[in-house]
Design a protein around this motif. Structure first.
Motif, PDB file in Angstrom:
ATOM      1  N   ALA A  63      -1.619  -5.816  -3.137  1.00 24.81           N
ATOM      2  CA  ALA A  63      -2.854  -6.443  -2.644  1.00 24.81           C
ATOM      3  C   ALA A  63      -2.601  -7.927  -2.392  1.00 24.81           C
ATOM      4  CB  ALA A  63      -3.973  -6.257  -3.656  1.00 24.81           C
ATOM      5  N   ILE A  64      -3.388  -8.505  -1.478  1.00 25.12           N
ATOM      6  CA  ILE A  64      -3.273  -9.923  -1.175  1.00 25.12           C
ATOM      7  C   ILE A  64      -4.661 -10.437  -0.801  1.00 25.12           C
ATOM      8  CG2 ILE A  64      -2.763  -9.538   1.282  1.00 25.12           C
ATOM      9  CD1 ILE A  64      -0.877 -11.956   1.144  1.00 25.12           C
ATOM     10  N   THR A  65      -4.964 -11.664  -1.187  1.00 30.99           N
ATOM     11  CA  THR A  65      -6.269 -12.239  -0.848  1.00 30.99           C
ATOM     12  C   THR A  65      -6.289 -12.635   0.628  1.00 30.99           C
ATOM     13  OG1 THR A  65      -5.617 -14.512  -1.380  1.00 30.99           O
ATOM     14  CG2 THR A  65      -6.523 -13.148  -3.183  1.00 30.99           C
ATOM     15  N   ILE A  66      -7.470 -12.858   1.144  1.00 27.74           N
ATOM     16  CA  ILE A  66      -7.597 -13.285   2.541  1.00 27.74           C
ATOM     17  C   ILE A  66      -6.917 -14.637   2.738  1.00 27.74           C
ATOM     18  CG2 ILE A  66      -9.232 -13.945   4.356  1.00 27.74           C
ATOM     19  CD1 ILE A  66     -11.219 -11.966   3.064  1.00 27.74           C
ATOM     20  N   GLU A  67      -7.137 -15.533   1.798  1.00 28.34           N
ATOM     21  CA  GLU A  67      -6.500 -16.854   1.877  1.00 28.34           C
ATOM     22  C   GLU A  67      -4.983 -16.718   1.829  1.00 28.34           C
ATOM     23  OE1 GLU A  67      -6.935 -21.260  -0.203  1.00 28.34           O
ATOM     24  OE2 GLU A  67      -7.474 -19.468  -1.347  1.00 28.34           O
ATOM     25  N   GLY A  68      -4.498 -15.862   0.925  1.00 31.31           N
ATOM     26  CA  GLY A  68      -3.060 -15.640   0.826  1.00 31.31           C
ATOM     27  C   GLY A  68      -2.497 -15.014   2.090  1.00 31.31           C
ATOM     28  N   ALA A  69      -3.275 -14.121   2.709  1.00 34.08           N
ATOM     29  CA  ALA A  69      -2.839 -13.464   3.942  1.00 34.08           C
ATOM     30  C   ALA A  69      -2.718 -14.474   5.081  1.00 34.08           C
ATOM     31  CB  ALA A  69      -3.823 -12.362   4.315  1.00 34.08           C
ATOM     32  N   ILE A  70      -3.675 -15.396   5.171  1.00 34.13           N
ATOM     33  CA  ILE A  70      -3.637 -16.416   6.225  1.00 34.13           C
ATOM     34  C   ILE A  70      -2.427 -17.327   6.029  1.00 34.13           C
ATOM     35  CG2 ILE A  70      -4.836 -18.423   7.188  1.00 34.13           C
ATOM     36  CD1 ILE A  70      -7.470 -16.989   6.575  1.00 34.13           C
ATOM     37  N   ASN A  71      -2.148 -17.705   4.786  1.00 33.24           N
ATOM     38  CA  ASN A  71      -0.985 -18.547   4.496  1.00 33.24           C
ATOM     39  C   ASN A  71       0.316 -17.815   4.819  1.00 33.24           C
ATOM     40  OD1 ASN A  71      -2.570 -20.694   3.605  1.00 33.24           O
ATOM     41  ND2 ASN A  71      -2.553 -20.006   1.482  1.00 33.24           N
ATOM     42  N   VAL A  82       3.749 -22.272  18.637  1.00 35.06           N
ATOM     43  CA  VAL A  82       3.810 -23.741  18.563  1.00 35.06           C
ATOM     44  C   VAL A  82       2.972 -24.221  17.383  1.00 35.06           C
ATOM     45  CG1 VAL A  82       3.183 -25.875  19.747  1.00 35.06           C
ATOM     46  CG2 VAL A  82       4.216 -24.004  21.019  1.00 35.06           C
ATOM     47  N   SER A  83       3.524 -25.163  16.609  1.00 32.08           N
ATOM     48  CA  SER A  83       2.895 -25.618  15.371  1.00 32.08           C
ATOM     49  C   SER A  83       1.441 -26.027  15.549  1.00 32.08           C
ATOM     50  CB  SER A  83       3.698 -26.793  14.795  1.00 32.08           C
ATOM     51  OG  SER A  83       3.103 -27.281  13.619  1.00 32.08           O
ATOM     52  N   ARG A  84       1.156 -26.798  16.598  1.00 30.63           N
ATOM     53  CA  ARG A  84      -0.207 -27.268  16.828  1.00 30.63           C
ATOM     54  C   ARG A  84      -1.159 -26.095  17.052  1.00 30.63           C
ATOM     55  NH1 ARG A  84      -0.613 -31.312  21.640  1.00 30.63           N
ATOM     56  NH2 ARG A  84       0.286 -29.485  22.668  1.00 30.63           N
ATOM     57  N   ASN A  85      -0.719 -25.124  17.853  1.00 31.83           N
ATOM     58  CA  ASN A  85      -1.551 -23.946  18.118  1.00 31.83           C
ATOM     59  C   ASN A  85      -1.725 -23.096  16.871  1.00 31.83           C
ATOM     60  OD1 ASN A  85      -1.567 -24.858  20.712  1.00 31.83           O
ATOM     61  ND2 ASN A  85      -0.222 -23.281  21.538  1.00 31.83           N
ATOM     62  N   LEU A  86      -0.638 -22.963  16.103  1.00 32.38           N
ATOM     63  CA  LEU A  86      -0.686 -22.153  14.889  1.00 32.38           C
ATOM     64  C   LEU A  86      -1.635 -22.761  13.867  1.00 32.38           C
ATOM     65  CD1 LEU A  86       0.376 -19.726  13.306  1.00 32.38           C
ATOM     66  CD2 LEU A  86       2.305 -21.142  12.553  1.00 32.38           C
ATOM     67  N   THR A  90      -4.921 -20.720  12.525  1.00 36.39           N
ATOM     68  CA  THR A  90      -5.129 -20.352  11.125  1.00 36.39           C
ATOM     69  C   THR A  90      -6.338 -21.088  10.537  1.00 36.39           C
ATOM     70  OG1 THR A  90      -3.434 -22.002  10.524  1.00 36.39           O
ATOM     71  CG2 THR A  90      -2.743 -19.702  10.671  1.00 36.39           C
ATOM     72  N   GLN A  91      -6.575 -22.313  11.019  1.00 38.07           N
ATOM     73  CA  GLN A  91      -7.758 -23.047  10.575  1.00 38.07           C
ATOM     74  C   GLN A  91      -9.025 -22.325  11.021  1.00 38.07           C
ATOM     75  OE1 GLN A  91      -8.162 -25.485   8.574  1.00 38.07           O
ATOM     76  NE2 GLN A  91     -10.288 -26.071   8.926  1.00 38.07           N
ATOM     77  N   ALA A  92      -9.021 -21.846  12.268  1.00 40.96           N
ATOM     78  CA  ALA A  92     -10.164 -21.104  12.785  1.00 40.96           C
ATOM     79  C   ALA A  92     -10.377 -19.809  12.009  1.00 40.96           C
ATOM     80  CB  ALA A  92      -9.968 -20.809  14.273  1.00 40.96           C
ATOM     81  N   LEU A  93      -9.297 -19.133  11.643  1.00 47.39           N
ATOM     82  CA  LEU A  93      -9.402 -17.899  10.863  1.00 47.39           C
ATOM     83  C   LEU A  93     -10.062 -18.169   9.514  1.00 47.39           C
ATOM     84  CD1 LEU A  93      -5.928 -16.259  11.607  1.00 47.39           C
ATOM     85  CD2 LEU A  93      -8.155 -15.340  12.250  1.00 47.39           C
TER      86      LEU A  93
END
Length: 240
Positions: A63-71, A82-86, A90-93
């Motif tokens: 299992a993994i948390t939503i926050e952990g999954a985004i990271n 591209v880093s800026r897009n990524l 992920t911030q939007a997610l």
């Protein structure tokens, strides 16, 4: 041979909490139970033992948390996007998902009802259908990527359907192009100038060109290769 060895619950000299030690095959897991009561520590130990047994011997995903999954998603996609897009993605997610579910919940807590509510909230925000659809595409990619990495993700999830009206694309006239280019030159925005020229001449999408690599540019042939994420195909564009 026993499937798992006998476990123990104990206290460390430097901690008020009980710890448990679990032997699963050749793997040893030591965790704090975060409790000072031995009865609760034993319950924690039993639940953890069952979870580890299912993962180790039955092949059940962790299992993994939503926050952990985004990271994790950000880590996996680093260097691919591209880093800026990524960072923006992920911030939007994080920002949008926490509107319908707590980020410390398991990733499997995301369901169709929550995503439908998120779509409703985004429409209330007044954003375009294309923006909402892109968010759902990114959520879907997040779930697939984390699942491939060996973690539990929602199965057979029905994503909300978003209809984006196809509108006729208006092309800038030569006068409009010249005016735009002159404005960018007058503002000494040469990076923006170069990017705008490439966008106009190639008709490539902004996110495609932002991820363009020099290895995909052939100056001698006057060609660039673009990866079409929407269609999962590679496109060849001739340069002017």
């Amino acid at each position: 041979m026993e499937a798992h060895k006998k476990m123990s619950v104990y206290k460390r000299n430097n901690s008020k909490f009980y710890y448990c030690e679990i032997h699963m095959g050749e793997k040893v897991v030591i965790r704090s139970t975060r409790t000072t009561k031995k009865s609760l520590a034993i319950q924690f130990e039993n639940k953890l033992r069952e979870k580890l047994y299912r993962q180790h011997y039955l092949g059940e995903k962790e299992a993994i948390t939503i926050e952990g999954a985004i990271n994790l998603y950000k880590s996996i996609k680093n260097g691919i996007i591209v880093s800026r897009n990524l960072n923006a993605q992920t911030q939007a997610l994080s920002v949008q998902l926490q509107r319908v579910v707590k980020l410390n919940n398991d990733l499997t807590s995301i369901d169709s009802a929550k995503l439908t509510k998120l779509v409703y909230l985004r429409r209330q925000d007044g954003v375009a259908a294309g923006t909402i659809k892109l968010l759902l595409v990114n959520i879907s990619d997040l779930l697939k990527t984390v699942s491939k990495a060996g973690f539990m993700a929602p199965e057979q999830l029905l994503m909300p359907t978003i209809t984006v009206k196809n509108q006729r694309t208006r092309v800038l006239s030569h006068d409009e192009e010249a005016k735009l280019i002159n404005i960018l030159k007058s503002q000494n925005s040469m990076d923006n100038h170069d990017l705008t020229v490439l966008l106009i001449d190639s008709l490539g999408r902004l996110n495609e060109l932002q991820q363009l690599r020099w290895i995909d540019v052939d100056i001698d042939r006057g060609e660039i290769k673009l990866w079409r994420k929407k269609n999962h195909t590679e496109g060849l564009i001739k340069l002017t």
